[in-house]
Design an enzyme around this catalytic site. Sequence first.
Site, PDB file in Angstrom:
ATOM      1  N   TYR A 141       0.854  -1.185   0.000  1.00 26.66           N
ATOM      2  CA  TYR A 141       0.000   0.000   0.000  1.00 26.66           C
ATOM      3  C   TYR A 141       0.890   1.234   0.000  1.00 26.66           C
ATOM      4  CZ  TYR A 141      -3.435   3.451   1.625  1.00 26.66           C
ATOM      5  OH  TYR A 141      -4.249   4.542   1.752  1.00 26.66           O
ATOM      6  N   ASP A 236       9.564   2.904  -0.878  1.00 29.58           N
ATOM      7  CA  ASP A 236       8.563   3.543  -0.029  1.00 29.58           C
ATOM      8  C   ASP A 236       8.931   3.234   1.421  1.00 29.58           C
ATOM      9  OD1 ASP A 236       6.400   4.290   1.486  1.00 29.58           O
ATOM     10  OD2 ASP A 236       4.896   3.319   0.227  1.00 29.58           O
ATOM     11  N   LYS A 264       5.363   9.825   8.308  1.00 26.00           N
ATOM     12  CA  LYS A 264       5.163   9.294   9.653  1.00 26.00           C
ATOM     13  C   LYS A 264       6.207   9.812  10.646  1.00 26.00           C
ATOM     14  CE  LYS A 264       2.530   5.228   8.192  1.00 26.00           C
ATOM     15  NZ  LYS A 264       1.207   5.595   8.721  1.00 26.00           N
TER      16      LYS A 264
END
Length: 424
Positions: A141, A236, A264
């Site tokens: 994802y 990623d 994050k």
Amino acid sequence: MSNKEIFETSKEYMPGGVNSPVRAFNNVGMNPPIIKEGKGVYIYDEEGKEYVDFVLAWGPMFLGHCDEDVVEAINNTSKSAIAFGAPTKLELDLAKFMCETLDNVEMVRMVNSGTEATMSAVKLARGYTKRDKILKFSGCYHGHFEGFLVEAGSGVLTTGIAGSAGIPRENIENTLVAEYNNIGSIRTVFKEKGKDIAAVIIEPVAGNMGVIKANDEFMVELRSLCDEYGTLLIFDEVMSGFRVAYKGAQSLFNVKPDLVTYAKIMGGGLPCGAYTGRKEIMEMLSPMGPVYQAGTMSGNPIVMAAGLATLKKLYNNPEYYNHINVLGERLEKGIKEASKENGVPVVINRAGGMLTLFFTEGEKVETYEDVKKCDKERFVRYFKHMLEHGIYLPPSQFEALFLSVKHEEAHIDKFIEVFKSFRG
């Protein structure tokens, strides 16, 4: 108001009562606790119940909730700077610090989320290579950008939907999908479409179909194929960056990416992201080059201050990573032993402070197909059992739980004791 009253009222004003789907707890068939405050490893709901937090805002709170140094940086900055939409020295300070302390980072473009980082990196890769297609992996994802939702993990996998409505077919047609950790799969895709692929985007340590680390041989072959066909390799590291190690998951492999995305942890708990990479590629971005990407709040001074305070603290305290690895080993070992006692079969995958319990009879979980065979109904029973005993976990079999610097042995031992009493 009670948790239930707040959630039911929220449904009148927000779709499903939430601003991100998995928060609704639909997958586990219950209403979510409404979180009011957090400190260290503890969070508290509106009814005053205390939980040991193993979600940590889905990863960002590596230093624990409301870390004193991060809060001080936010407070000090907010007294004189909230937003300008103009250059500030704080954004220079954070970009410079990242370039000086991370591998394969020569220039940085700040954005506001992980999705914005990954979608912008893909656009940059397309502009650089003058190609349209991208290759992703089933179960990974990369945010809710249109082409990423094909065979995606995270909430898409949790809710069992094929992707998302509202995406034009031509966008999906430019997304190729291969199997994670399957060398034959990537060779086949490159043989058929290699000359059209602008970029491959991958989570080197997947966290959105549960924790699965890419195999070393798979990553080496992926890099080799990208070099052969002139394709850019994007790591990623939105989830794994600064978490599995300060330098992220790329430090676990003898492979260099062309572009790396972060979010994050790098924001210290505030909305933040960045895409980074080789100078010659990054200089394709406007105003230097023809690839346009902009954002009013990108490089926001308060966010930059929180991010810089976080990264400096992590960089200057490498013992934090040893602490989390020790706790991770303790948790992994304890769950395995408890699994034998209570007769609940699990496979545990861990990378540093990221860990997933897969409820499966299998011996290992290494691929998306392995993940889909896991017992989701047993996971729901486990989740409810843990929550009832004050352990706050991601409400999905296909997510990672996280450890923070503020977790201690006592928190790990509580988790293990509660799991021992679970009977499946």
